[in-house]
Design a protein around this motif. Structure first.
Motif, PDB file in Angstrom:
ATOM      1  N   ASN A 133       0.840  -1.200   0.000  1.00  0.00           N
ATOM      2  CA  ASN A 133       0.000   0.000   0.000  1.00  0.00           C
ATOM      3  C   ASN A 133       0.876   1.251   0.000  1.00  0.00           C
ATOM      4  N   PHE A 134       1.968   1.197   0.773  1.00  0.00           N
ATOM      5  CA  PHE A 134       2.909   2.323   0.814  1.00  0.00           C
ATOM      6  C   PHE A 134       3.540   2.529  -0.566  1.00  0.00           C
ATOM      7  N   GLN A 135       3.897   1.442  -1.216  1.00  0.00           N
ATOM      8  CA  GLN A 135       4.462   1.560  -2.567  1.00  0.00           C
ATOM      9  C   GLN A 135       3.439   2.146  -3.536  1.00  0.00           C
ATOM     10  N   GLN A 136       2.189   1.708  -3.434  1.00  0.00           N
ATOM     11  CA  GLN A 136       1.153   2.236  -4.314  1.00  0.00           C
ATOM     12  C   GLN A 136       0.938   3.720  -4.054  1.00  0.00           C
ATOM     13  N   LEU A 137       0.913   4.093  -2.787  1.00  0.00           N
ATOM     14  CA  LEU A 137       0.799   5.498  -2.406  1.00  0.00           C
ATOM     15  C   LEU A 137       1.928   6.310  -3.033  1.00  0.00           C
ATOM     16  N   THR A 138       3.137   5.785  -2.942  1.00  0.00           N
ATOM     17  CA  THR A 138       4.303   6.470  -3.510  1.00  0.00           C
ATOM     18  C   THR A 138       4.185   6.596  -5.025  1.00  0.00           C
ATOM     19  N   ILE A 139       3.799   5.516  -5.681  1.00  0.00           N
ATOM     20  CA  ILE A 139       3.652   5.528  -7.140  1.00  0.00           C
ATOM     21  C   ILE A 139       2.625   6.572  -7.561  1.00  0.00           C
ATOM     22  N   ASP A 140       1.484   6.583  -6.876  1.00  0.00           N
ATOM     23  CA  ASP A 140       0.412   7.522  -7.236  1.00  0.00           C
ATOM     24  C   ASP A 140       0.861   8.972  -7.073  1.00  0.00           C
ATOM     25  N   LEU A 141       1.488   9.287  -5.960  1.00  0.00           N
ATOM     26  CA  LEU A 141       1.824  10.679  -5.682  1.00  0.00           C
ATOM     27  C   LEU A 141       3.028  11.168  -6.467  1.00  0.00           C
ATOM     28  N   THR A 142       3.967  10.283  -6.766  1.00  0.00           N
ATOM     29  CA  THR A 142       5.173  10.709  -7.498  1.00  0.00           C
ATOM     30  C   THR A 142       4.994  10.676  -9.005  1.00  0.00           C
ATOM     31  N   GLY A 143       4.034   9.882  -9.492  1.00  0.00           N
ATOM     32  CA  GLY A 143       3.818   9.775 -10.925  1.00  0.00           C
ATOM     33  C   GLY A 143       4.848   8.912 -11.627  1.00  0.00           C
ATOM     34  N   LEU A 144       5.508   8.027 -10.879  1.00  0.00           N
ATOM     35  CA  LEU A 144       6.494   7.127 -11.481  1.00  0.00           C
ATOM     36  C   LEU A 144       6.009   5.683 -11.441  1.00  0.00           C
ATOM     37  N   ASP A 145       6.815   4.779 -11.977  1.00  0.00           N
ATOM     38  CA  ASP A 145       6.354   3.416 -12.245  1.00  0.00           C
ATOM     39  C   ASP A 145       6.574   2.436 -11.099  1.00  0.00           C
ATOM     40  N   LEU A 146       7.624   2.661 -10.308  1.00  0.00           N
ATOM     41  CA  LEU A 146       8.082   1.638  -9.384  1.00  0.00           C
ATOM     42  C   LEU A 146       8.557   2.309  -8.105  1.00  0.00           C
ATOM     43  N   ALA A 147       8.186   1.732  -6.957  1.00  0.00           N
ATOM     44  CA  ALA A 147       8.586   2.310  -5.676  1.00  0.00           C
ATOM     45  C   ALA A 147       9.181   1.233  -4.784  1.00  0.00           C
ATOM     46  N   SER A 148      10.061   1.661  -3.881  1.00  0.00           N
ATOM     47  CA  SER A 148      10.623   0.731  -2.902  1.00  0.00           C
ATOM     48  C   SER A 148       9.821   0.797  -1.613  1.00  0.00           C
ATOM     49  N   ALA A 149      10.144  -0.117  -0.697  1.00  0.00           N
ATOM     50  CA  ALA A 149       9.314  -0.290   0.490  1.00  0.00           C
ATOM     51  C   ALA A 149       9.482   0.843   1.503  1.00  0.00           C
ATOM     52  N   SER A 150      10.683   1.313   1.730  1.00  0.00           N
ATOM     53  CA  SER A 150      10.910   2.441   2.642  1.00  0.00           C
ATOM     54  C   SER A 150      12.384   2.540   2.972  1.00  0.00           C
ATOM     55  N   LEU A 151      12.951   3.716   2.738  1.00  0.00           N
ATOM     56  CA  LEU A 151      14.345   3.966   3.089  1.00  0.00           C
ATOM     57  C   LEU A 151      14.414   4.700   4.426  1.00  0.00           C
ATOM     58  N   LEU A 152      15.631   5.065   4.853  1.00  0.00           N
ATOM     59  CA  LEU A 152      15.833   5.518   6.232  1.00  0.00           C
ATOM     60  C   LEU A 152      15.337   6.934   6.493  1.00  0.00           C
ATOM     61  N   ASP A 153      15.639   7.862   5.607  1.00  0.00           N
ATOM     62  CA  ASP A 153      15.189   9.242   5.759  1.00  0.00           C
ATOM     63  C   ASP A 153      15.409   9.946   4.422  1.00  0.00           C
ATOM     64  N   GLU A 154      14.918  11.173   4.314  1.00  0.00           N
ATOM     65  CA  GLU A 154      14.985  11.874   3.032  1.00  0.00           C
ATOM     66  C   GLU A 154      16.425  12.102   2.584  1.00  0.00           C
ATOM     67  N   ALA A 155      17.296  12.427   3.512  1.00  0.00           N
ATOM     68  CA  ALA A 155      18.681  12.734   3.142  1.00  0.00           C
ATOM     69  C   ALA A 155      19.408  11.517   2.599  1.00  0.00           C
ATOM     70  N   THR A 156      19.280  10.371   3.286  1.00  0.00           N
ATOM     71  CA  THR A 156      19.959   9.176   2.780  1.00  0.00           C
ATOM     72  C   THR A 156      19.296   8.674   1.508  1.00  0.00           C
ATOM     73  N   ALA A 157      17.993   8.910   1.362  1.00  0.00           N
ATOM     74  CA  ALA A 157      17.326   8.550   0.113  1.00  0.00           C
ATOM     75  C   ALA A 157      17.890   9.371  -1.048  1.00  0.00           C
ATOM     76  N   ALA A 158      18.181  10.636  -0.793  1.00  0.00           N
ATOM     77  CA  ALA A 158      18.787  11.477  -1.827  1.00  0.00           C
ATOM     78  C   ALA A 158      20.179  10.976  -2.179  1.00  0.00           C
ATOM     79  N   ALA A 159      20.931  10.536  -1.173  1.00  0.00           N
ATOM     80  CA  ALA A 159      22.252   9.970  -1.439  1.00  0.00           C
ATOM     81  C   ALA A 159      22.142   8.691  -2.262  1.00  0.00           C
ATOM     82  N   GLU A 160      21.123   7.870  -1.978  1.00  0.00           N
ATOM     83  CA  GLU A 160      20.895   6.662  -2.773  1.00  0.00           C
ATOM     84  C   GLU A 160      20.520   7.024  -4.208  1.00  0.00           C
ATOM     85  N   ALA A 161      19.767   8.100  -4.370  1.00  0.00           N
ATOM     86  CA  ALA A 161      19.398   8.541  -5.715  1.00  0.00           C
ATOM     87  C   ALA A 161      20.620   8.970  -6.507  1.00  0.00           C
TER      88      ALA A 161
END
Length: 964
Positions: A133-161
């Motif tokens: 459900n979290f992945q679907q929520l992410t897909i819907d709001l971001t407008g992209l195709d594929l989402a992951s389950a959950s990363l640690l925080d916004e800053a480390t997610a940006a580093a992963e990006a």
């Protein structure tokens, strides 16, 4: 006639009662187990098991034991020292209203927070549904195709990006990454740290200048730090023309109203889901969302939940693709992610389910309208607002009035954001009221009269989106799936939450004997302070004079952990064990650089190590050299000596786990440390098995230089279905200057180093759990916990060894806190695999132990000190019964393919449509106690291959379930 009790008052006060509550076996059970092992005492067990030369010479110097109520009262007094002002700081952290039905039934419910990572999906379908459900929520709001389950925080997610961009960008010649200067400063901080050791060069500037540089990727903030909402579509197109990958850090609540970054062309969208019902908690834990395009699915970091089918063809969920990439790719992994913020992602997804699309629109529109009303009122008084558009954030100039405004804000007990440029800012949220707008207006303008909100409101066109640019207003639908449109009454939501909880096996059902994961009691008294407002509602960047209680609690916990580990300093920032590994290795690298030894880059790692070890080493730009293990599972010291000698001038470190990953106290651990030190290297000791050290030995005493501590294992923070976690690092004095710092809230006593997590103290909201554990256990209890962990493990090993080969043992044939049973001979003889046994355990009501790690074809079992003898005996009985079934397959009494092991787990659907050659009783009720207490797996065995070949990581259509 009863005799009067002559016990003294001190004997009756029961200060150590919690120790007896935490430890499973009572005195009679303990004595019975000791007798079976031929021992007279726990001290004798320790002497037989732990090398004498590494045993502590005296007891830990910790405060006197507090009772549960004394500990709660003291922690409450610390909480009262915190000043929880109304926060308008924003910067990625916002006040929230956690729906009470979610607060009570998820965040405060052990059925949700004591479950393990869903590596055994048949007994984890509830939380897997919440995460998809979290992945679907992410897909819907971001407008992209594929989402992951959950990363640690916004800053480390940006580093992963950024790492993803480097991996997939077609601009292979560039080593340059662009960061929008209007990005949150903590995000920039973490990205700079990560880039330094990846060898990336960072360039910053206005977003509009991104394409002026030859970059492989870029990060844009939407809305940006000032609150401005820019049309980034042309910028993204210009970057794409240069073959760059574009990531967008977005505010999740704003995306309810704003055109999605995916529609604007973004390749990656990330951010924090905190404001979907998760308290600020002084910085965490919070789930980060992360989405990308289908074509980059192999580079997507973290866990991904996918849809598959079970053996009956029914829909079933599981973790998909390279979910444990670091264990497969090891030093070639692109990420060291192990912990995910599952519990927090669940809360965020349930927040969306409960409110639904219309509820979210109402919340987001109200926030935006209140912001517009405040902007209008301020502008009417001549206040200059810096940003020309906004969702929830205003930045305004104040010139010589700045100090006066800050003073008025303090008197009104509210916090404004102080911008680096000298401006001030406010960020509104779902808790903001009409009265708050009036107070803010008075604070900023200095006016004392009332603000007529209704009159102001009537002047704004009804239904207007105010300052959101017309071309950036969302027109696409969100959350159209049935799950987001069905559970809006509390009755229906309560039943939905309970329905999912009932699908999952947790510590509320039975022991979870996962080797290396330490699934121990998460006591209720430890958990209670987490949701106290004094701890839950604190902004991580609140002024120091408002966080005295938090700071004192963290300081005391640091002092205790320093004493326990034998180190000299501790950094609380890493918010997972793998982040702790990374931070510790960075400290080592910076230490070498400070001595002119920047060329030291070789990290020795035993072949038995956790996959996060080599993955963390490569992230620190180290070259991994594998050290062999001998036939007893110990580090091969001759091989170590040879490789240390060969690497001598370039040796940076060794990473070892103690007791070893094979579950034994290695006799040569001090020799290992000495060899590495002789060649100028540092010793990193993985803290995964600290539960076998407390009060008996310590990593600093043994000879290591740095360790991370899994607070979500040894120190009782619950696993939460896969996260949160905390991985603070302890270091010797010479490494202290190289601990992580923070650009927004400076940490005293360490050098000017970059951050590894978004918040200065990581997931601070869950630190009271570990504080409570140590306060109530004291030195006596911590040592006793270790002793009982050893006793339970050796008792279980003795009984299982009569039926299964135990792969490794230490001195006097003892194991440490866990053992490994070898199932490879059974597989060779019968075709029954470790997977079959793991799934069959579900029919007995147990979660499988750690499977095929650190040795393929084995089970690694850790019972912990919290399990009673009765529960151990129940597990032993289950394993013996399974072995008897294997024997029947071997003798031909059971068919090799049609038997309870191969068809496990069995479900109620099986019973309703029974077509097996063996009985329902054999399959579903193999032990007598299951007739009165039975946990039913909700699906049959899941087809992993089908799930990966037919990757679906969004919510499946309800019609598919109905058809089945």
């Amino acid at each position: 006639m009863n005799q009067v009790n002559q016990s003294s008052l001190s004997q009756l006060e029961n200060h150590d009662e919690f120790i007896r509550r935490h430890i499973g076996p009572d005195e009679s059970e303990t004595q019975a187990m000791l007798t079976e092992l031929g021992l007279s005492s726990l001290d004798e067990l320790v002497e037989q098991t732990v090398p004498k030369k590494i045993q502590l010479e005296c007891a830990l110097n910790l405060p006197n034991i507090r009772s549960e109520q004394e500990a709660l009262d003291y922690l409450a007094s610390l909480g009262q020292q915190n000043k929880v002002f109304k926060s308008y700081i924003g910067m990625g952290y916002y006040d929230v209203k956690t729906p009470t039905v979610i607060l009570r039934n998820v965040l405060e419910n052990p059925g949700w927070y004591t479950a393990y990572t869903p590596y055994q999906p048949e007994v984890a379908q509830g939380r897997l549904e919440a995460i998809i459900n979290f992945q679907q929520l992410t897909i819907d709001l971001t407008g992209l195709d594929l989402a992951s389950a959950s990363l640690l925080d916004e800053a480390t997610a940006a580093a992963e990006a950024m790492a993803l961009a480097k991996r997939v960008s077609k601009n292979k010649k560039s080593n340059l990454f662009f960061i929008d200067e209007a990005t949150f400063p903590q995000t920039i901080d973490v990205m700079k740290t990560r880039a330094e050791y990846f060898g990336f060069e960072i360039v910053m500037g206005p977003a509009e200048e991104a394409a002026n540089h030859d970059v492989f990727g870029a990060l844009l903030q939407y809305p940006d730090r000032t609150g401005d909402i820019k049309n980034i579509e042309p910028i993204i197109q210009q970057l794409h023309d240069k073959k760059a990958i574009v990531s967008v850090a977005a505010d999740i609540m704003s995306l309810v109203l704003l055109k999605s970054p995916g529609e604007l062309g973004a390749d990656v969208v990330l951010g924090s889901a905190q404001r979907f019902g998760v308290p600020m908690g002084f910085g965490g834990p919070h789930a980060a969302f992360f989405a990308t395009r289908e074509q980059y699915k192999r580079a997507l970091p973290g866990r991904i939940i996918g849809v598959s089918k079970d053996t009956r063809g029914s829909q079933a969920l599981r973790m998909a693709m390279q979910t444990r990439e670091q264990h497969i790719r090891r030093e070639k992994a692109t990420s060291n992610i192990c912990t995910a913020q599952v519990l927090l992602a669940n809360i965020a997804s349930f927040y969306a389910v409960y409110h639904g699309p219309e509820g979210l629109r109402r919340i987001a529109t109200r926030i935006q309208r209140l912001t517009s009303l405040l902007a209008s009122a301020l502008q009417a008084e001549g206040v200059t607002i810096k940003n020309k558009s906004w969702f929830d954030t205003l930045t305004f100039t104040c010139n010589e009035d700045r100090d006066a405004i800050i003073s008025r804000a303090q008197q009104a007990e509210l916090n404004l954001r102080v911008d680096e440029s000298g401006c001030l800012g406010v960020s509104l949220d779902e808790t903001t009221t009409r009265a708050d707008i009036e107070v803010l207006w008075q604070v900023i303008t200095g006016k004392t009269e009332s603000l007529e909100i209704d009159s102001l409101d009537s002047k704004v066109v009804s239904g207007s989106f105010g300052a959101i640019p017309a071309d950036l207003v969302r027109t696409s639908d969100i959350l159209t799936h049935e799950v987001f449109n069905s559970y809006h009454s509390e009755t229906e939501m309560l039943r939905y939450l309970k329905r999912l909880e009932n699908k999952d096996l947790s510590l509320t059902h039975s022991m979870i004997a996962l080797g290396s994961c330490t699934m121990k009691l998460n006591a209720t008294s430890e958990m209670i302070p987490v949701t106290w407002p004094e701890f839950a509602d604190m902004h991580p960047f609140a002024p120091l004079d408002q966080t005295k209680g938090y700071d004192q609690m963290i300081g005391e916990l640091e002092e205790w952990l320093i004493e326990i580990t034998g180190y000299d300093a501790l950094a609380m920032q890493p918010n997972s064990g793998a982040q702790g590994e990374y931070a510790g290795l960075l400290a080592i690298m910076k230490y070498h650089e400070s001595r002119g030894d920047a060329h030291r880059n070789i990290c020795l790692i035993p072949s038995s190590a956790h996959g996060t070890n080599p993955a963390s080493a490569q992230m620190a730009n180290m070259k991994v050299v594998i050290v062999d293990c001998d036939e007893k599972g110990n580090v091969d010291i001759d091989d170590l000596r040879e490789k240390a000698e060969a690497a001598s001038d370039n040796l940076a470190a060794i990473m070892i786990t103690y007791p070893s990953t094979h579950g034994v106290y290695e006799e040569g651990v001090r020799e290992i440390c000495d060899i590495v030190h002789q060649h100028g290297g540092q010793v990193y000791m993985d803290g995964a098995n600290m539960n076998a050290q407390l009060g008996i030995t310590a990593p600093g005493y043994i000879g290591s230089d740095v360790s991370h501590l899994n607070l979500h294992k040894t120190f009782c923070i619950p696993h939460g279905g896969g996260g949160p976690g905390m991985g603070p690092i302890g270091v010797k004095e010479h490494l202290k200057p190289f601990l992580p710092n923070h650009s927004v809230r400076t940490i005293e006593g360490v050098g000017d180093n970059g951050a590894v997590s978004a918040a200065p103290y990581g997931s601070a909201m869950i630190l009271p759990i570990s504080w409570m554990y140590i306060a109530m256990m004291g030195a006596k209890g911590l040592r006793q916990a270790t002793e009982m962990a050893l006793l339970n493990a050796n008792y279980l090993t003795k009984h299982l060894s009569e039926h299964y080969p135990v792969l490794y043992k230490g001195r006097n044939d003892r194991v440490a806190h866990e053992c490994i049973i070898d199932l490879r001979p059974l597989k060779a003889e019968t075709g029954i695999t470790e997977v079959d046994i793991a799934k069959r355990l579900m029919d007995f009501g147990f979660h499988a132990p750690t499977m095929s790690f650190p040795v393929a074809g084995t089970l690694m079992i850790e019972p912990t000190e919290s399990e009673s003898k009765a529960e151990l005996d129940r597990f032993i009985a289950a394993m013996i019964a399974i072995k008897e079934e294997v024997n029947k397959v071997a003798s031909g009494d059971m068919d090799k393919e049609h038997n309870p092991l191969k068809f496990a787990p069995h479900t109620q659907a099986d019973v309703a449509n029974w077509d097996r050659s063996y009985s329902i009783a054999e399959a579903c009720f193999p032990l007598d106690d299951q007739l009165s207490s039975k946990f039913w797996p909700i699906v049959n065995r899941i087809d992993d291959v089908f799930g990966d070949r037919n990757l679906i990581c969004s919510c499946p259509s309800p019609d598919l379930y109905r058809e089945e």
